[in-house]
Design a protein around this motif. Structure first.
Motif, PDB file in Angstrom:
ATOM      1  N   SER A   1      12.568   8.383  26.128  1.00  0.00           N
ATOM      2  CA  SER A   1      11.518   7.498  25.586  1.00  0.00           C
ATOM      3  C   SER A   1      11.775   6.747  24.263  1.00  0.00           C
ATOM      4  O   SER A   1      10.876   5.806  24.030  1.00  0.00           O
ATOM      5  CB  SER A   1      10.026   8.331  25.555  1.00  0.00           C
ATOM      6  OG  SER A   1      10.346   9.337  24.272  1.00  0.00           O
TER       7      SER A   1
ATOM      8  N   ASP B   1      16.492  11.749  22.700  1.00  0.00           N
ATOM      9  CA  ASP B   1      17.222  12.173  23.804  1.00  0.00           C
ATOM     10  C   ASP B   1      18.732  11.013  23.422  1.00  0.00           C
ATOM     11  O   ASP B   1      18.703   9.843  23.547  1.00  0.00           O
ATOM     12  CB  ASP B   1      16.722  11.676  25.074  1.00  0.00           C
ATOM     13  CG  ASP B   1      15.454  12.286  25.104  1.00  0.00           C
ATOM     14  OD1 ASP B   1      15.421  13.577  25.491  1.00  0.00           O
ATOM     15  OD2 ASP B   1      14.425  11.664  25.351  1.00  0.00           O
TER      16      ASP B   1
ATOM     17  N   ASP C   1      11.085  13.485  21.197  1.00  0.00           N
ATOM     18  CA  ASP C   1      12.572  13.710  20.883  1.00  0.00           C
ATOM     19  C   ASP C   1      13.236  12.832  20.981  1.00  0.00           C
ATOM     20  O   ASP C   1      13.000  11.840  21.580  1.00  0.00           O
ATOM     21  CB  ASP C   1      12.661  14.912  21.696  1.00  0.00           C
ATOM     22  CG  ASP C   1      12.958  14.652  23.073  1.00  0.00           C
ATOM     23  OD1 ASP C   1      12.276  13.681  23.565  1.00  0.00           O
ATOM     24  OD2 ASP C   1      13.404  15.444  23.995  1.00  0.00           O
TER      25      ASP C   1
HETATM   26 MG    MG Z   1      12.467  12.452  25.209  1.00  0.00          MG
END
Ligand code: MG
Ligand code: CTP
Length: 344
Positions: free
Chosen positions: A62, A75, A73
């Protein structure tokens, strides 16, 4: 059978439009927060390259797909220069040396290598921002599905607004935490995209079905075809339904809740964004599962595969309540309930 909803009022529909538009504005990152993520990535890469020769980092998920929250978070996918796949690499020892290296970085805390999972990763927390992150190796399909989602996000502003609304909805209803047995954000995003493809007229096309000539081009990654149409400026010419759906985002949101509670037959159909034709769980031998969501590239991957019966009921109830709440006009907003949460 669902109880029929009362007639919608234009005034209440405007309120739903505003709620949907607000989700992205309130929860999405601003320009500075996007830059901060890139900056953290750059700093980590420079640091790691001092310990692991040829290491390269890429952001996905995202942070890049257009549906990120301020607090999502990080990634991160790590690859080694000159090495196209993970074949022949000892991923576990690379993850362990990565964790050891990150341990020396003063800006990070809570570094935990996880090597028992299907995909080995290192988790960390970036002290200054409080952002959590994880680094995996050669998650090439993750990078490609991030690009696919980003392409859908850039076709029409309503795509992002709805995906944000869906994410906020799943957080409020507590049905959006994959680590606690629920569906992942990624799975809910696929549910939104599928609905927007199936809407009449559709809001978005099936990008994996647009190509020149008679047969779909084949671009193989990890054995799967990752081809999709990405020349989006040419989409108006290539997709006959372009611009035909004029519904407001609120109408589409209410339509989505009704779609998944009244119309979509979970037993007979797979949520599948790679083709317009319906796909049945029988064709995939996924008949033991009620919610089946096919990954757009890894066709063996059912994102609903890990759900328990209890969790499925909990998720379906959240959608049923959502349909009732968003579908029932009230004169004041927010409605005067004793506790705001109660309307979910
Ligand atoms: Mg994520
Ligand atoms: N992913 C995947 N298959 C899954 C779960 C995740 O391929 N079963 C990939 C997707 O590219 C996804 C990324 O991993 O976007 C990161 O997953 P996650 O952090 O769970 O979701 P995000 O899309 O990043 O959303 P969030 O804002 O909740 O972090």
């Amino acid at each position: 059978e669902m109880k029929p909803l009362p007639a919608m009022t234009p005034k209440f529909l405007k309120v739903i439009d505003q709620v949907c538009e607000q989700c992205q504005m309130d929860f999405g990152p601003d320009e500075l927060e996007v830059q901060v993520r890139e900056h953290i990535l750059q700093d980590l890469e420079t640091f790691i390259r001092r310990h692991i020769e040829g290491a390269r980092l890429k952001l996905f998920g995202s942070s890049k797909n257009g549906f990120g929250f301020k607090q999502s978070d990080l990634d991160i996918c790590m690859v080694l220069e000159g090495q196209d796949t993970a074949m022949g690499l000892d991923c576990i020892s690379i993850i362990l040396s990565l964790a050891r290296a990150l341990g020396k970085h003063s800006g990070l805390k809570n570094i935990i290598p996880i090597i028992t999972a299907k995909v080995p990763i290192v988790k960390f927390c970036h002290v200054k921002t409080g952002l959590e992150g994880d680094i995996s190796l050669y998650n090439r399909l993750g990078l490609h599905n991030t690009e696919l989602l980003a392409s859908y996000a850039s076709i029409d502003p309503r795509v992002r607004q709805l995906c944000y609304t869906m994410k906020v909805f799943t957080k409020v209803c507590d049905i959006g935490d994959a680590s606690r047995g629920s569906l992942s954000s990624y799975a809910y995003t696929l549910m939104v995209l599928f609905y927007l493809q199936q809407r009449e007229p559709p809001v978005i096309p099936v990008l994996q079905e647009i190509y020149d000539g008679q047969t779909k081009p084949e671009v193989l990654v990890e054995g799967w075809n990752i081809y999709f149409f990405s020349d989006l400026k040419d989409l108006p010419r290539r997709w006959p339904s372009y611009g035909q759906n004029r519904e407001s985002v609120g109408e589409l949101w209410l339509g989505l809740l009704r779609f998944y509670t009244e119309h979509f037959d979970f037993k007979e159909h797979v949520i599948c964004v790679r083709q317009k034709d319906t796909l049945s769980p029988f064709q995939k031998q996924w008949t033991s599962k009620y919610i089946t969501i096919e990954d757009p590239f890894d066709l063996h991957h059912n994102l609903g595969g890990g759900l328990s019966r209890r969790m499925i009921n909990f998720i379906m109830k959240a959608f049923i309540n959502g349909r009732r709440v968003f579908g029932t006009p009230v004169n004041t907003f927010p409605p005067e309930y004793p506790d705001k949460m109660e309307y979910f």
